[in-house]
Design a protein around this motif. Structure first.
Motif, short mmCIF file in Angstrom:
data_model
loop_
_atom_site.label_atom_id
_atom_site.label_comp_id
_atom_site.label_asym_id
_atom_site.label_seq_id
_atom_site.Cartn_x
_atom_site.Cartn_y
_atom_site.Cartn_z
N PHE B 16 0.98 -1.05 0.18
CA PHE B 16 -0.26 0.27 0.00
C PHE B 16 0.56 1.42 0.01
O PHE B 16 1.49 1.33 1.26
CB PHE B 16 -0.71 0.06 1.02
N VAL B 24 3.22 0.53 2.64
CA VAL B 24 3.14 -0.28 3.39
C VAL B 24 3.55 -2.26 2.54
O VAL B 24 2.83 -2.14 1.88
CB VAL B 24 1.95 -0.60 5.03
N ALA B 26 2.41 -4.81 2.93
CA ALA B 26 1.44 -5.27 3.69
C ALA B 26 1.85 -7.41 3.66
O ALA B 26 1.67 -7.89 5.33
CB ALA B 26 -0.45 -5.13 3.35
N GLU B 45 -0.65 -12.05 14.41
CA GLU B 45 -1.12 -10.61 15.40
C GLU B 45 -1.93 -9.98 14.63
O GLU B 45 -1.15 -9.81 12.92
CB GLU B 45 -0.25 -10.20 16.29
N SER B 46 -2.42 -8.42 15.07
CA SER B 46 -3.02 -7.73 13.86
C SER B 46 -1.93 -6.81 13.58
O SER B 46 -0.44 -6.19 13.92
CB SER B 46 -3.57 -6.34 14.86
N GLY B 47 -2.01 -6.99 12.30
CA GLY B 47 -1.37 -6.40 11.08
C GLY B 47 -0.64 -7.18 10.25
O GLY B 47 0.37 -6.13 9.44
N SER B 48 -0.23 -7.59 10.72
CA SER B 48 0.82 -9.10 10.41
C SER B 48 0.36 -9.28 8.56
O SER B 48 0.87 -9.82 7.98
CB SER B 48 0.49 -10.78 11.05
N GLY B 49 -1.02 -8.71 8.67
CA GLY B 49 -1.34 -8.84 7.23
C GLY B 49 -2.18 -10.57 6.40
O GLY B 49 -2.40 -10.64 5.64
N LYS B 50 -3.04 -11.02 7.67
CA LYS B 50 -3.39 -11.79 6.92
C LYS B 50 -5.04 -11.17 6.15
O LYS B 50 -5.50 -11.71 5.48
CB LYS B 50 -4.36 -12.74 8.54
N THR B 51 -5.50 -10.28 7.26
CA THR B 51 -6.24 -9.80 5.82
C THR B 51 -6.42 -9.64 4.59
O THR B 51 -7.35 -9.89 3.48
CB THR B 51 -7.48 -8.57 6.53
N THR B 52 -5.32 -9.06 4.16
CA THR B 52 -5.21 -8.29 2.99
C THR B 52 -4.70 -9.32 2.33
O THR B 52 -4.76 -9.96 1.37
CB THR B 52 -3.36 -7.85 3.71
N GLU B 176 -11.16 -13.71 10.96
CA GLU B 176 -11.70 -13.78 11.91
C GLU B 176 -13.64 -13.90 12.41
O GLU B 176 -13.88 -12.84 12.97
CB GLU B 176 -10.74 -12.38 12.33
N ALA B 275 5.50 -2.00 9.55
CA ALA B 275 5.10 -2.56 8.13
C ALA B 275 5.61 -1.35 7.29
O ALA B 275 5.49 -1.78 5.61
CB ALA B 275 4.15 -3.12 8.18
N1 LIG Z 1 -5.45 0.67 2.19
C1 LIG Z 1 -4.49 -0.10 2.83
N2 LIG Z 1 -3.79 1.13 2.82
C2 LIG Z 1 -2.65 1.34 3.31
N3 LIG Z 1 -2.01 0.41 4.40
C3 LIG Z 1 -2.58 -0.69 4.74
C4 LIG Z 1 -4.24 -0.73 4.61
N4 LIG Z 1 -4.94 -2.25 4.27
C5 LIG Z 1 -4.10 -1.93 5.38
N5 LIG Z 1 -2.72 -2.54 5.42
C6 LIG Z 1 -1.99 -2.37 6.24
O1 LIG Z 1 -1.44 -3.33 5.56
C7 LIG Z 1 -0.76 -4.40 7.39
C8 LIG Z 1 -1.82 -5.95 7.10
O2 LIG Z 1 -2.70 -5.43 7.89
P1 LIG Z 1 -3.64 -6.83 7.76
O3 LIG Z 1 -5.40 -6.34 7.97
O4 LIG Z 1 -4.28 -7.47 6.65
O5 LIG Z 1 -3.33 -7.27 8.60
P2 LIG Z 1 -4.08 -8.16 9.29
O6 LIG Z 1 -3.02 -9.41 9.88
O7 LIG Z 1 -5.67 -8.71 9.14
O8 LIG Z 1 -4.45 -7.29 11.41
P3 LIG Z 1 -5.94 -7.67 12.09
O9 LIG Z 1 -5.85 -8.83 13.15
O10 LIG Z 1 -5.75 -6.43 12.98
O11 LIG Z 1 -7.30 -8.11 11.00
C9 LIG Z 1 -1.17 -3.46 8.09
O12 LIG Z 1 0.21 -3.01 9.00
C10 LIG Z 1 -1.80 -1.99 7.83
O13 LIG Z 1 -2.14 -0.75 8.00
#
Ligand SMILES: Nc1ncnc2c1ncn2[C@@H]1O[C@H](COP(=O)(O)OP(=O)(O)OP(=O)(O)O)[C@@H](O)[C@H]1O
Ligand code: SF4
Ligand SMILES: [Mg+2]
Lengths: 580, 324, 344
Positions: B16, B24, B26, B45-52, B176, B275
């Motif tokens: 991103f 980032v 991600a 953990e949070s922010g590790s990129g799972k959702t992405t 989640e 990140a």
């Molecule tokens: N649209 C975006 N623009 C900029 N950065 C983003 C965007 N979406 C996600 N990120 C960043 O990408 C990284 C991975 O995010 P992601 O949401 O995939 O993590 P996650 O593992 O799902 O976390 P969580 O457990 O909090 O859901 C994070 O640092 C997040 O801040």
């Protein structure tokens, strides 16, 4: 495009009747008043008891009487009759103009919203350009713009309508755009894409209907505002001109007599104007509320069935002479006295003892902790007693209670980042906290704050003191809260979900820190959590809550290995990801 | 148990952009497969990129690099129309059940919508199929005309699951699905998911930071840290023996509700770093208790630890041997 | 550094904004049917004069040229002539602007010293009888304020305080008929009278300002009032306030911190409202016969005197843009989340 199962007309009628049934008495009055205004606007001219446009010099400026209820104006026309006839002009202009502005503004708003975030550069620039143009347009004060537009195009109903519509359409454009943009962030918008809707279809099928209540509220506010604007324009002679009955022009006609004491000519049209605007605004709110889905029937709190174990636990003796904290038959009563939020709870805590409070969401964990801190939510009443160090918190004067809180009675609330005021620096907050409890200089307070930050494992304390909460990570913020809790050697630490929202590898660090400090300083703890694992390894005793009642309490090892209540059974199974 | 491959992800990355010089990272260069009827747990953990990862897999966000093959077809190159045709086979369940449902539509409308979009069935047939699916996830017919706000969180999430499953997809990304629920509701939802997989043979990518839930539902588990995949292996193998220090730390953070079990020693200090503009090194190096200078030289490759178990750590072999 | 960049960027934005405003005002008048020169000079002007102005405005040349001529004229401070009064518009404005400023400043002062404190008191829970009273008053005010037309309210105030009670002067302008205006310094009579040490004139000017300012404050202060009340209310209900109380901060500190959170939205609202004040001044000046910019504009509109109209529209737009600039800068200074960006 396939629209999903729209309701038939018969159901909709049923819906209208249901909406009426769901309205409060006040709301119904507003609806009736609105209906009255609409009927006067439609039928008013025919109801007038006297001619509304013919001058009669013999009857000039008569004060209110039985013949002329609201007196006559300087042309000898009956004010009451004109007052019945006038709203048609104002209301029609306002309604038509508002309709025009929403018809133009709303679709443009949808476009602006869709374009703005479009990956195609041409489109995103177009969207951006639209907004910048709007900025400039809105730099011209509304009344001035409308006045000049009428001046340029000449007076007359259509021109007033156009001017009023023109100055109002940006409102709807912006509103729809911003609603759309914020609705697009909501997961259900993404869900629409995930099942295969195109952006445009999702905007119309899923997003726009959700913007409806906001738009409707704005619509009615704008109608009211448009009525005022029309009257204002007519008042300065840039709108509807006499002899057409119109409220603003009527006020203008009586203006010079006001200073002479002939108040009736201007007073009544103004009151009518105010009433119209007022009712329009309220009507919008009523409609907006009625449009909220399922507003009338949110799920009710479920009450736990009476339990034998509950009776046993709540009658536990509270008169432990060594108790640091003694909660005696505590109840918390909210809106419904039949269903108390907390019901006759008794428990006690010895110095240095660590008590875990568990239960499902809504069991009353946080409420119990807030009540122990003597900070029950507004609108609730506390029954029973909370004694801390032998003193009854309920009867303690506010000033003494305050000195207790944050000193010997410390608190950690869930989600540290939300607990720290975003606009206050950590150092300022900590110094204020210290100086609220001990006499010392600002510099001395900051020194103590810095020392405590180091004690909870934060490096570079000076930088942390200068930081705003958003500049800290969740873990750092939680450590700051722990540091604040420990500043004055507390005897009891009340912690609500102290690890919620933290990364799992950080949770253990925080828990270990709390345990270490509590052991070192012999601090008793009450920890509310959904996580039985925390209770199992960081607490001595555990209390299980369900539906606002204490259903089980005892040493951790006993309760968690041989639970006596069904909830505890289910919680233990759930902690292994199983259903009991 | 082995599964015929359904999804193959190769060298997936997503960046991103923040501004001209910052982005980032991600997701960075991730590869994995998911078999037919298999559940791959994705933890971190949070922010590790799972959702992405999950969103890229469904092409709800565009990957920056890498390829995704779904049932033999290249998903990364699919056009918008092709993608739309694939939607019924690729579905998503959200973290926040209430927010993921349109508040102005009844449960029935919401669950019937994918069918109405993607099949030629009559409205009545779609409604019937939706009602059937709602029953299967444990909601009775009386809920059909209710609005989301009138349901409990657990019921809301069942609706989300029913919407995802009603088109009989091959793959559902579960992002989640239980993290906002309390423990008892969480267990109920896991039950439903497990039952539906047995009934429909659907594959899951189960994203969660809750190791207990992942352990229960997944056949294999992949661990992410700061946008990188650090370890992947069968659930049994990974739970028995973690070959990456981060996975060990993650597992040591899980506290068993049984007070008689000793708590695992807790191994890491510090917090997850930023990140933004990640460097080419082991992402865990700043917190790793056993790091050595080489760890900073480059991102360690995925080493085969035997038994289809892989870990991206230069010291993994020593760790396995118990030499550390 | 970050702040400098922000301020610089924000100031730069002003350039295209002003450009667009000037284009808009230019177009506004060109949209009229008829010859702009004839419109400006009025129906009675001799043809030679009209021709001369046509040349000056380059009306024989294409539109972009005409626009340039318009901007050139603006740059020289030439806003054209009023044909009704045969005066330079810029000279008229210089006389009338102080009257309007006096009204607006007075109104805003009233909002700041009366309405804002009332809003704050009514946002706080408790407070005994005084608190309850404040809440009742503020509830009533909140209901009424948005609905009552300002021009009518002014008339009612005149009736009550002048005709009935005789406490205030009538709508005779900025001073009594017998008063002599003080020596011109700022043009604002209250200030000038004080500078001249002429207390009698000062009181008279103040008395003449009282009702107009009250009207302005009552009507236009309402959105500010509501915003202060609701934002302070929600700040006092927020998690961070509960926490501040839970750790035993002094009540005054708790309130002070909550006020910091209520400030940014309130200031934005105050800015938006200030942008509307010139529009509000139009009606109120007319009712009270204050001879300010607004009344000037109304006279121009009713006599189809286009040069003053154009000038007034331009000035009011520029005024609004400047107010918004100040608001943005204030917001930037007040909220560290904007000025110190989120870093992690
Ligand atoms: N649209 C975006 N623009 C900029 N950065 C983003 C965007 N979406 C996600 N990120 C960043 O990408 C990284 C991975 O995010 P992601 O949401 O995939 O993590 P996650 O593992 O799902 O976390 P969580 O457990 O909090 O859901 C994070 O640092 C997040 O801040
Ligand atoms: S590669 Fe090095 S730093 Fe990374 S986990 Fe392995 S030992 Fe630790
Ligand atoms: Mg996520």
């Amino acid at each position: 495009m396939a629209f999903v199962a729209s309701k038939g007309p018969s159901r909709r009628l049923h819906g209208v009747r249901r909406v009426w049934a769901g309205l409060s008495a006040g709301d119904r009055i507003v609806v009736l008043l609105f209906a009255l205004i609409v009927s006067v606007a439609i039928a008013g001219p025919w109801l007038a008891p006297h001619p509304t446009m013919t001058a009669d010099p013999a009857q000039r400026l008569l004060p209110p009487s039985l013949e002329h209820w609201l007196g006559t104006d300087d042309n000898g026309i009956d004010v009451f009759s004109r007052l019945l006839a006038a709203p048609r002009t104002d209301v029609t202009i306002a309604l038509v103009a508002t309709l025009l502005s929403v018809l133009v503004g709303a679709p443009l708003g949808v476009l602006a919203g869709l374009f703005e975030s479009h990956p195609r550069r041409v489109l995103s620039l177009t969207g951006e350009g639209m907004l910048r143009l709007l900025d400039v347009l809105q730099a011209f004060p509304v009344f001035i713009l409308a006045m000049v537009l009428v001046a340029i195009r000449g007076p007359g109903t259509e021109n007033v309508i156009l001017a009023v519509a023109f100055v109002n359409f940006p409102v709807f454009l912006r509103l729809v755009r911003s609603e759309l943009l914020s609705l697009r962030q909501r997961p259900f918008a993404e869900a629409a894409r995930a099942i295969g809707r195109s952006d445009l279809a999702a905007a119309f099928v899923h997003l726009l209907p959700n913007a409806l209540p906001t738009v409707v509220v704005q619509l009615s506010v704008t109608v009211g505002f448009a009525v005022l604007l029309t009257a204002g324009l007519s008042f300065v002679g840039a709108g509807i001109r006499p002899p057409t009955p119109e409220l603003g022009a009527m006020i203008a006609g009586g203006a010079k007599f006001m200073a002479l004491g002939q108040w009736w000519v201007s007073l009544f049209p103004g009151l009518a104007l105010g009433a119209i605007v007022f009712v329009c605004g309220l009507f919008g709110e009523v409609i907006g509320r009625a449009l909220e889905p399922g507003a009338s029937s949110a799920p009710r709190r479920r009450r736990a069935p009476p339990l034998a174990a509950a009776a046993a636990a709540t009658n536990a003796p509270a008169a432990d002479p060594q108790a640091l904290l003694a909660v005696d038959r505590l109840s918390l009563i909210g809106d419904d006295p039949e269903a108390p939020l907390l019901e006759t709870m008794s428990l006690s805590l010895r110095p240095g003892e660590r008590l875990g409070i568990v239960g499902v969401a809504g069991a009353g964990k946080s409420l119990l902790l807030r009540t122990v801190l003597a900070l029950p939510p507004p609108g609730t009443t506390v029954r029973g007693r909370v004694r801390f160090e032998g003193r009854d918190l309920e009867t303690l004067p506010a000033a003494e209670l305050r000195r207790l809180r944050g000193a010997t009675l410390a608190a950690i609330l869930p989600n540290a980042k939300a607990q720290l005021n975003p606009l206050v620096r950590i150092g300022d907050f900590m110094a204020a906290q210290i100086r609220a409890h001990v006499r010392c200089s600002e510099a001395e307070a900051r020194r103590r704050a810095a020392k405590m930050l180091v004690a909870v494992g934060l490096t570079d304390p000076e930088r942390r003191l200068d930081a705003y909460p958003h500049e800290l990570s969740g873990g750092m913020a939680q450590r700051v809260c722990i540091a604040i809790a420990l500043l004055h050697r507390p005897r009891l630490l009340v912690a609500d979900e102290p690890t919620a929202g933290l990364d799992v590898t950080v949770q253990r660090q925080v828990l270990d820190l709390m345990l270490k400090l509590s052991k070192e300083q012999n601090v008793a703890q009450i920890v509310a959590t959904r996580d039985l694992g925390i209770v199992a390894h960081y607490c001595d005793t555990v209390a299980v809550l369900e539906g606002g009642r204490l259903v089980e309490m005892g040493p951790v090892a006993a309760v968690l290995t041989a639970p006596s209540s069904a909830v505890t059974h289910r919680l233990i199974a759930a902690s292994r990801g199983e259903t009991a | 148990m082995t599964f015929a491959p359904l999804v193959q992800v190769a060298h997936l990355s997503k960046r991103f952009r923040l501004d001209r010089h910052h982005y980032v990272g991600a997701v960075n260069d991730i590869s994995f497969t998911i078999g037919k009827g298999e559940t791959l747990g994705l933890v971190g953990e949070s922010g590790s990129g799972k959702t992405t990862v999950g969103r890229c897999l469904l092409r709800l966000i565009e990957p920056s690099a890498g390829s995704i093959t779904f049932a033999g077809a290249d998903l990364t190159g699919a056009s918008a129309a092709e993608l739309r045709a694939l939607r019924p086979r690729l579905q998503l369940v959200f973290q926040d059940p209430l927010a993921s449902l349109n508040p102005r539509r009844t449960i029935g409308q919401t669950v019937a919508e994918p069918l109405r979009l993607h099949t030629r069935q009559s409205a009545a047939a779609c409604r019937a199929a939706a009602a059937e699916m709602l029953r299967e996830v444990g909601l009775d017919a009386s809920r059909f005309d209710r609005y989301p706000i009138e349901l409990t969180a657990s019921e809301q999430q069942r609706v989300g699951i029913a919407r995802a499953l009603v088109t009989r997809p091959d793959l559902v990304v579960l992002d989640e699905p239980t993290s906002t629920l309390d423990p008892i509701m969480r267990a109920e939802i896991l039950d439903v998911l497990e039952r539906m997989q047995a009934a429909l043979g659907v594959s899951y990518l189960f994203i969660s930071h809750d190791l207990t839930a992942v352990e229960r539902l997944s056949h294999r588990i992949a661990v992410m840290y700061l946008g990188r995949l650090v370890e992947i292996g069968s659930t049994r193998a990974l739970m028995r023996q973690q070959d990456h220090p981060y996975t060990r730390a993650l597992l040591s953070a899980v506290l068993d509700a049984d007070p008689t079990k000793p708590i695992p020693p807790h191994v890491v200090e510090g917090e997850i770093p930023s990140a933004v503009n990640p460097r080419d090194e082991c992402p865990f190096v700043g917190r790793c208790p056993i790091h050595i200078p080489v760890c900073r030289d480059a991102m360690p490759g995925m080493a085969d630890m035997g038994g289809a178990h892989f870990a991206a750590c230069v010291r993994a072999p020593e760790l396995v041997r118990g030499a550390l | 550094m970050r702040s400098l960049i922000y301020i610089g960027r924000r100031l730069l934005l002003l350039v295209p904004q002003l450009l667009l405003i000037s284009i808009a005002t230019f177009v506004l008048i060109r949209a009229l049917p008829g010859d702009p020169a004839r419109l400006e000079l009025g129906p009675l002007a001799p043809q030679e004069g009209v021709d001369q102005l046509r040349r000056q405005l380059r009306l024989d040349q294409p539109l972009p040229q005409q626009y340039l001529a318009y901007v050139e004229r603006l740059a020289q401070g030439n806003l054209g002539r009023s044909w009704v009064g045969s005066t330079e518009v810029s000279a008229d404005l210089a006389v009338r602007l102080p009257a309007t400023l006096e009204l607006i400043i007075g109104g805003m002062l009233l909002v700041a010293v009366v309405l804002v404190p009332l809003a704050m008191v009514s946002a706080m829970p408790g407070g005994g009888i005084a608190g309850q009273l404040a809440r009742k008053v503020s509830f009533g005010y909140g209901l009424l304020a948005g609905a009552l037309p300002d021009f009518w309210l002014g008339l009612v105030l005149i009736f009550v305080f002048f005709s009935l009670l005789g406490w205030a002067p009538g709508p005779e302008g900025r001073l009594g008929i017998l008063d002599v205006s003080p020596d011109h310094v700022t043009g604002m009579y209250t200030v000038d009278a004080l500078i001249a040490g002429d207390l009698a004139t000062f009181w008279s000017a103040l008395a003449h300002l009282a009702l107009p300012c009250i009207t302005l404050a009552f009507v236009y202060g309402a959105p500010v009032f509501k915003m202060v009340r609701s934002s302070l209310e929600s700040a006092l209900k927020a998690d961070y306030t509960l926490y501040a109380r839970a750790v035993g901060l002094r009540p005054t500190t708790v309130l002070r911190y909550a006020m910091r959170n209520a400030a940014p939205p309130s200031i934005v609202m105050a800015g938006v409202v200030s942008g509307y004040l010139l529009g509000g001044a139009v009606l109120i000046e007319t009712v009270f016969n204050l001879n300010g910019l607004g009344q000037y504009a109304v006279q121009a509109v009713t006599t189809a005197d286009y040069a003053p109209i154009q000038a007034f529209v331009l000035i009011s737009a520029v005024f609004t843009m400047l107010v918004y600039l100040l608001v943005d800068l204030a917001y930037f200074a007040l909220d560290p989340r904007v000025s110190r960006g989120a870093t992690r």
